[in-house]
Design a protein around this motif. Structure first.
Motif, mmCIF file in Angstrom:
data_model
loop_
_atom_site.group_PDB
_atom_site.id
_atom_site.type_symbol
_atom_site.label_atom_id
_atom_site.label_comp_id
_atom_site.label_asym_id
_atom_site.label_seq_id
_atom_site.Cartn_x
_atom_site.Cartn_y
_atom_site.Cartn_z
ATOM 1 N N LEU A 111 0.831 -1.206 0.000
ATOM 2 C CA LEU A 111 0.000 0.000 0.000
ATOM 3 C C LEU A 111 0.872 1.265 0.000
ATOM 4 O O LEU A 111 0.622 2.211 -0.762
ATOM 5 C CB LEU A 111 -0.886 -0.028 1.253
ATOM 6 C CG LEU A 111 -2.059 0.921 1.275
ATOM 7 C CD1 LEU A 111 -3.014 0.631 0.123
ATOM 8 C CD2 LEU A 111 -2.799 0.774 2.596
ATOM 9 N N ASN A 112 1.899 1.271 0.834
ATOM 10 C CA ASN A 112 2.768 2.452 0.896
ATOM 11 C C ASN A 112 3.527 2.646 -0.420
ATOM 12 O O ASN A 112 3.701 3.777 -0.880
ATOM 13 C CB ASN A 112 3.735 2.327 2.069
ATOM 14 C CG ASN A 112 3.010 2.410 3.404
ATOM 15 O OD1 ASN A 112 2.028 3.146 3.535
ATOM 16 N ND2 ASN A 112 3.468 1.651 4.397
ATOM 17 N N ASP A 113 3.970 1.546 -1.026
ATOM 18 C CA ASP A 113 4.675 1.658 -2.303
ATOM 19 C C ASP A 113 3.724 2.104 -3.417
ATOM 20 O O ASP A 113 4.102 2.876 -4.303
ATOM 21 C CB ASP A 113 5.346 0.315 -2.660
ATOM 22 C CG ASP A 113 6.508 0.000 -1.725
ATOM 23 O OD1 ASP A 113 6.868 0.878 -0.897
ATOM 24 O OD2 ASP A 113 7.062 -1.118 -1.801
ATOM 25 N N TRP A 114 2.484 1.606 -3.360
ATOM 26 C CA TRP A 114 1.455 2.035 -4.326
ATOM 27 C C TRP A 114 1.174 3.536 -4.168
ATOM 28 O O TRP A 114 1.093 4.272 -5.150
ATOM 29 C CB TRP A 114 0.192 1.207 -4.091
ATOM 30 C CG TRP A 114 -1.015 1.634 -4.871
ATOM 31 C CD1 TRP A 114 -1.298 1.372 -6.189
ATOM 32 C CD2 TRP A 114 -2.135 2.405 -4.379
ATOM 33 N NE1 TRP A 114 -2.499 1.934 -6.534
ATOM 34 C CE2 TRP A 114 -3.037 2.562 -5.456
ATOM 35 C CE3 TRP A 114 -2.451 2.965 -3.143
ATOM 36 C CZ2 TRP A 114 -4.246 3.262 -5.320
ATOM 37 C CZ3 TRP A 114 -3.653 3.667 -3.010
ATOM 38 C CH2 TRP A 114 -4.530 3.813 -4.082
ATOM 39 N N LEU A 115 1.062 3.997 -2.919
ATOM 40 C CA LEU A 115 0.828 5.429 -2.676
ATOM 41 C C LEU A 115 1.968 6.263 -3.250
ATOM 42 O O LEU A 115 1.746 7.299 -3.876
ATOM 43 C CB LEU A 115 0.708 5.700 -1.168
ATOM 44 C CG LEU A 115 -0.620 5.343 -0.507
ATOM 45 C CD1 LEU A 115 -0.501 5.389 1.017
ATOM 46 C CD2 LEU A 115 -1.730 6.307 -0.965
ATOM 47 N N VAL A 131 1.154 3.630 6.326
ATOM 48 C CA VAL A 131 0.250 2.629 6.887
ATOM 49 C C VAL A 131 1.105 1.519 7.495
ATOM 50 O O VAL A 131 2.056 1.051 6.869
ATOM 51 C CB VAL A 131 -0.676 2.065 5.786
ATOM 52 C CG1 VAL A 131 -1.534 0.925 6.317
ATOM 53 C CG2 VAL A 131 -1.541 3.177 5.219
ATOM 54 N N VAL A 132 0.786 1.119 8.727
ATOM 55 C CA VAL A 132 1.626 0.114 9.400
ATOM 56 C C VAL A 132 0.760 -1.042 9.915
ATOM 57 O O VAL A 132 -0.421 -0.863 10.210
ATOM 58 C CB VAL A 132 2.417 0.725 10.590
ATOM 59 C CG1 VAL A 132 3.388 1.775 10.099
ATOM 60 C CG2 VAL A 132 1.493 1.300 11.647
ATOM 61 N N ILE A 144 8.052 1.577 9.237
ATOM 62 C CA ILE A 144 8.380 3.004 9.387
ATOM 63 C C ILE A 144 9.831 3.234 8.960
ATOM 64 O O ILE A 144 10.125 4.171 8.207
ATOM 65 C CB ILE A 144 8.149 3.465 10.843
ATOM 66 C CG1 ILE A 144 6.657 3.362 11.198
ATOM 67 C CG2 ILE A 144 8.652 4.890 11.042
ATOM 68 C CD1 ILE A 144 6.363 3.523 12.683
ATOM 69 N N GLU A 145 10.734 2.363 9.413
ATOM 70 C CA GLU A 145 12.148 2.492 9.038
ATOM 71 C C GLU A 145 12.319 2.396 7.525
ATOM 72 O O GLU A 145 13.103 3.114 6.922
ATOM 73 C CB GLU A 145 12.986 1.402 9.720
ATOM 74 C CG GLU A 145 13.109 1.552 11.228
ATOM 75 C CD GLU A 145 13.820 2.838 11.644
ATOM 76 O OE1 GLU A 145 14.589 3.401 10.843
ATOM 77 O OE2 GLU A 145 13.574 3.297 12.782
ATOM 78 N N ARG A 146 11.583 1.487 6.893
ATOM 79 C CA ARG A 146 11.721 1.269 5.455
ATOM 80 C C ARG A 146 11.259 2.485 4.667
ATOM 81 O O ARG A 146 11.854 2.851 3.658
ATOM 82 C CB ARG A 146 10.885 0.047 5.041
ATOM 83 C CG ARG A 146 11.137 -0.455 3.630
ATOM 84 C CD ARG A 146 10.234 -1.634 3.309
ATOM 85 N NE ARG A 146 8.865 -1.221 3.064
ATOM 86 C CZ ARG A 146 8.388 -0.836 1.874
ATOM 87 N NH1 ARG A 146 9.164 -0.837 0.809
ATOM 88 N NH2 ARG A 146 7.130 -0.454 1.744
ATOM 89 N N ARG A 147 10.202 3.151 5.133
ATOM 90 C CA ARG A 147 9.597 4.222 4.352
ATOM 91 C C ARG A 147 10.029 5.628 4.776
ATOM 92 O O ARG A 147 9.805 6.600 4.055
ATOM 93 C CB ARG A 147 8.068 4.106 4.431
ATOM 94 C CG ARG A 147 7.467 3.393 3.238
ATOM 95 C CD ARG A 147 7.748 4.194 1.985
ATOM 96 N NE ARG A 147 7.553 3.505 0.737
ATOM 97 C CZ ARG A 147 8.060 3.965 -0.410
ATOM 98 N NH1 ARG A 147 8.806 5.046 -0.437
ATOM 99 N NH2 ARG A 147 7.827 3.334 -1.530
#
Ligand code: ZN
Length: 356
Positions: A111-115, A131-132, A144-147
């Motif tokens: 979802l975060n990568d899609w956003l 989103v976590v 959180i660390e990844r994004r």
């Protein structure tokens, strides 16, 4: 465009995933395969059923698709429409309702990568919340660390009503990661329905659900204060999104009174809770749960003791007001500017970098 709103920062926009197929390219191969083989359907937030007509304002619906699923329409109606300089995307795809921690983590990543790829890359005014998978604080902190290196992600998003009170120590890895990266934690209305939204059992109607969300927010705020989250993470900001705020003065008086009598059991809360909340907690504007006539809103802010608490939001595409009436009438210009611009910039350090 509504005169007087130009240049605002909209702190609550809801993009909708058009369908689960949109996320397949962003899922790890194992999970993309699982979606196909297991026939996994779209994850929809039960608090906001996306195809229910009442969920969206009539003029913001899209025939044959979910409201909020068109980036062009969201930018035209929510950003151009109100003259906003920036907007924060809070995607309510129901990752937090899954029982599998691994699956929730995989969907949060997708979802975060899609956003990032489908929204943030396409319009420079857009920002987003991370989103976590709250089901696993460890995996949530890892996400959180990844994004966090992508500074277009300006906040960490949690649901108001999930498995447990949000102040619990097991969730602190999420707050530690957010604080480390200067990211506020946004808590949005809604429930995973692991528990009833009332303290006495299940209600029958959506009206009851919606009214009782405010009690849920109060419970979470009390938990965050009393368990010591704000003391442990003194730079952390928490934003209550779609919580309403007219309950705040009476709530602060009550919390202050009982803290005075009982603070020996929570010595880490070493200053009056209203002071902590005025410093570290913010509230999005819509839905405004004050009467729009008269000076009720001004009196409430006066009783709450701060004009720094409110952040402009439309809650697009949800139906909280009609026309262009996103701000209550009769606010002094100085307060309008605070709500529209100054307070959001002060709350979100990453917005300040690009939109001050
Ligand atoms: Zn919202």
């Amino acid at each position: 465009m509504n005169a007087g709103l130009e240049g605002g920062i909209d702190c609550d926009l809801h993009p909708a995933v058009p369908g689960i197929a949109a996320l397949i390219p962003y899922l790890d191969p194992q999970w993309a395969d699982a979606v196909a083989q297991r026939g996994v359907h779209d994850l929809e937030p039960t608090s906001y059923p996306l195809r229910a007509p009442l969920t969206s304002r009539p003029d913001w619906r899209i025939a044959g698709a979910k409201a909020g699923s068109s980036r062009g329409q969201l930018c035209a109606q929510a950003l151009d429409g109100f003259g906003s300089r920036a907007g924060i995307l809070n995607c309510l795809y129901a990752v937090t309702t899954l029982f599998s921690e691994d699956m929730a983590a995989a969907f949060a990543r997708a979802l975060n990568d899609w956003l990032a790829a489908e929204w943030l890359d396409k319009d420079a005014r857009l920002r987003a919340s991370i989103v976590v998978p709250i089901q696993s604080p460890e995996l949530a902190a890892a996400e959180i660390e990844r994004r966090a290196a992508d500074r277009r992600f300006v906040q960490v998003l949690l649901p108001c009503l999930a498995d447990q009170p949000l102040g619990r120590r097991s969730l602190w890895p999420i707050y530690a990661a957010a604080a480390r990266h200067g990211l506020p934690v946004g808590i949005h209305a809604g429930s995973t329905y692991r528990h009833p939204v009332t303290p006495v059992g299940w209600p029958s109607y959506f009206t009851e659900d919606y009214v009782n969300q405010a009690q849920g927010f109060q419970t979470q705020l009390t938990s965050l204060v009393c368990e010591g989250v704000f003391s442990k993470f003194p730079t952390l900001k928490v934003v209550l999104i779609e919580s309403g705020f007219t309950w705040l003065p009476a709530y602060l008086w009550r919390l202050h009174k009982y803290w005075r009598g009982l603070r020996m059991e929570i010595p880490w809360v070493d200053r009056p809770p209203p002071e902590i909340i005025r410093e570290q907690v913010r509230f999005t504007l819509q839905p405004v749960d004050a009467p729009v006539e008269g000076d009720a809103l001004l009196r409430i802010l006066d009783q709450a003791g701060s004009d720094e608490l409110l952040l402009f939001s439309t809650d697009y595409p949800h139906w909280q007001f009609d026309g262009q009436d996103a701000l209550p009438p009769l606010l002094p210009d100085s307060l309008k500017t605070r709500i529209l611009i100054d307070n959001p910039l002060a709350t979100y350090p990453r917005l300040k970098e690009d939109f001050a």
